[in-house]
Scaffold this motif. Structure first.
Motif: not given
Length: 141
Positions: A40-64
């Motif tokens: 609730p209240g989370e923007e889709p892009l922030q949710a996408a980055l959070r989900e990727a971190r939670e599911e893959t352990g990758l925390s340093e992702l860029d959006l070039p």
């Protein structure tokens, strides 16, 4: 009025030997991208980055390639997945244990050549794969 259930996720890209690969995750027999529902209240892009971190352990992702996204056609009782394109330059993928499930959410991960990902992923993702291929093209980052 139909309520659309939305999820947000990432097509995570990395180059190996000059060729673009995308990260795909398997749960049982189903291949997917890292994604999930926004809090609730989370923007889709922030949710996408959070989900990727939670599911893959990758925390340093860029959006070039910016914040552009593609959405799937509705599937599975009207769900729609919004997918952004992200770059993972380094870091090891892991499949962390989900606190809710008590086990990892996925059974396996693979870095798949972008032009071969269609062999694993369901058809609802194929337009997104074509979009990703058009965006990264032969670019080196």
């Amino acid at each position: 009025m139909t309520v659309v259930k939305r999820s947000a996720g990432l097509v995570v890209m990395r180059q190996f030997d000059g060729q673009w690969h995308c990260l795909v995750l398997r749960a049982y027999r189903n291949w997917d991208f890292p994604k999930g529902q926004p809090n609730p209240g989370e923007e889709p892009l922030q949710a996408a980055l959070r989900e990727a971190r939670e599911e893959t352990g990758l925390s340093e992702l860029d959006l070039p390639w910016g914040g552009d996204y593609r959405e799937t056609e509705p599937y599975s009782k009207g769900k729609v997945a919004r997918l952004y394109l992200a770059l993972s330059s380094h870091g090891d993928v892991s499949l962390p244990v989900s606190a809710e499930l008590g086990r990892p959410e996925h059974h396996e991960f693979r870095w798949v050549p972008l032009d071969r990902a269609q062999e694993l992923l369901p058809p609802r993702f194929w337009p997104t794969l074509r979009w990703a291929q058009d965006i990264v093209g032969t670019a080196s980052v």
